[in-house]
Design an enzyme around this catalytic site. Structure first.
Site, PDB file in Angstrom:
ATOM      1  N   CYS A   1     -12.788 -39.892 -69.313  1.00  0.00           N
ATOM      2  CA  CYS A   1     -11.337 -40.118 -68.958  1.00  0.00           C
ATOM      3  C   CYS A   1     -11.593 -40.925 -67.541  1.00  0.00           C
ATOM      4  O   CYS A   1     -10.460 -41.921 -67.407  1.00  0.00           O
ATOM      5  CB  CYS A   1     -10.610 -38.771 -68.635  1.00  0.00           C
ATOM      6  SG  CYS A   1     -10.193 -37.764 -70.175  1.00  0.00           S
TER       7      CYS A   1
ATOM      8  N   GLU B   1      -6.852 -30.592 -79.693  1.00  0.00           N
ATOM      9  CA  GLU B   1      -8.130 -30.208 -80.011  1.00  0.00           C
ATOM     10  C   GLU B   1      -8.059 -30.255 -81.703  1.00  0.00           C
ATOM     11  O   GLU B   1      -6.664 -30.607 -82.221  1.00  0.00           O
ATOM     12  CB  GLU B   1      -8.715 -29.049 -79.813  1.00  0.00           C
ATOM     13  CG  GLU B   1      -8.961 -28.849 -78.132  1.00  0.00           C
ATOM     14  CD  GLU B   1      -9.603 -27.774 -77.621  1.00  0.00           C
ATOM     15  OE1 GLU B   1      -9.545 -26.766 -78.201  1.00  0.00           O
ATOM     16  OE2 GLU B   1     -10.076 -27.697 -76.319  1.00  0.00           O
TER      17      GLU B   1
ATOM     18  N   GLU C   1      -5.604 -36.653 -70.168  1.00  0.00           N
ATOM     19  CA  GLU C   1      -5.614 -37.737 -69.394  1.00  0.00           C
ATOM     20  C   GLU C   1      -5.624 -38.838 -70.158  1.00  0.00           C
ATOM     21  O   GLU C   1      -4.651 -39.892 -70.040  1.00  0.00           O
ATOM     22  CB  GLU C   1      -6.636 -37.803 -68.377  1.00  0.00           C
ATOM     23  CG  GLU C   1      -6.951 -36.941 -67.280  1.00  0.00           C
ATOM     24  CD  GLU C   1      -7.830 -35.739 -67.757  1.00  0.00           C
ATOM     25  OE1 GLU C   1      -7.593 -35.041 -69.055  1.00  0.00           O
ATOM     26  OE2 GLU C   1      -8.616 -35.369 -67.136  1.00  0.00           O
TER      27      GLU C   1
HETATM   28  N1  THU Z   1     -10.242 -31.602 -71.147  1.00  0.00           N
HETATM   29  C1  THU Z   1      -9.389 -32.636 -70.846  1.00  0.00           C
HETATM   30  O1  THU Z   1      -8.200 -32.577 -71.151  1.00  0.00           O
HETATM   31  N2  THU Z   1      -9.526 -33.287 -69.821  1.00  0.00           N
HETATM   32  C2  THU Z   1     -10.673 -33.416 -69.005  1.00  0.00           C
HETATM   33  O2  THU Z   1     -10.849 -34.152 -68.328  1.00  0.00           O
HETATM   34  C3  THU Z   1     -11.679 -32.462 -69.137  1.00  0.00           C
HETATM   35  C4  THU Z   1     -11.460 -31.674 -70.482  1.00  0.00           C
HETATM   36  C5  THU Z   1     -10.123 -30.838 -72.465  1.00  0.00           C
HETATM   37  C6  THU Z   1     -10.980 -31.088 -73.517  1.00  0.00           C
HETATM   38  C7  THU Z   1     -11.160 -29.901 -74.274  1.00  0.00           C
HETATM   39  O3  THU Z   1      -9.898 -29.812 -75.072  1.00  0.00           O
HETATM   40  C8  THU Z   1     -10.979 -29.065 -73.298  1.00  0.00           C
HETATM   41  O4  THU Z   1     -10.556 -29.464 -72.114  1.00  0.00           O
HETATM   42  C9  THU Z   1     -12.605 -28.306 -72.743  1.00  0.00           C
HETATM   43  O5  THU Z   1     -13.321 -29.339 -72.724  1.00  0.00           O
END
Ligand code: THU
Length: 133
Positions: free
Chosen positions: A90, A47, A58
């Site tokens: 993703c 993030e 992913e």
């Molecule tokens: N997130 C992922 O890494 N993969 C997903 O498929 C769903 C969401 C992450 C994005 C963000 O950093 C956090 O989860 C909350 O949305």
């Protein structure tokens, strides 16, 4: 899943989840993608204080693999605290490279919530062939 060491793939995704940088959402995600020749690439969500810049686990895993010259995937494991499902962006990126790839959705204890495929997760998808018409 024949020929796929699902436990090992989930374990690698769990290890990646531990490296998640998610101070804003608090939602740590780990992914491990398995190439057709048996290599594993991992990713975690990363993030940013500028929220839209963050990237999902992913896509980190897949982009790492592609940037190292590997585009043929047979499976991906995704680990979250509650067995959350891969987001739409993703799914689209997975579909670009491997529509028939197996997707294993697990929680951080290793319990599998769902085994599916990219094609099942993204029906009626837009793909490269749509650009040819
Ligand atoms: N997130 C992922 O890494 N993969 C997903 O498929 C769903 C969401 C992450 C994005 C963000 O950093 C956090 O989860 C909350 O949305």
């Amino acid at each position: 899943m024949p020929d796929i060491d699902e436990d090992a793939l989930i374990q690698r995704a769990q290890q990646a989840q531990a490296r998640a940088y998610a101070p804003y959402s608090g939602y740590a995600v780990g992914a491990a993608v398995l190439t057709t020749d048996g290599r594993i690439f991992t990713g975690c969500n990363v993030e940013n204080a500028v929220y839209p810049l963050g990237l999902c686990a992913e896509r980190v895993a897949i982009f790492k693999a592609v940037s190292e010259g590997f585009r043929d995937f047979q499976a991906i494991a995704v680990v979250t605290r509650n067995g959350g499902s891969p987001c739409g962006s993703c799914r689209q990126v997975m579909h670009e490279f491997a529509p028939s790839m197996v997707v294993v959705i697990a929680d951080e204890t290793g319990r599998v919530h769902r085994r599916t495929t990219v094609a099942d997760l993204l029906p009626d998808s837009f793909g490269a062939s749509d650009l040819e018409r």
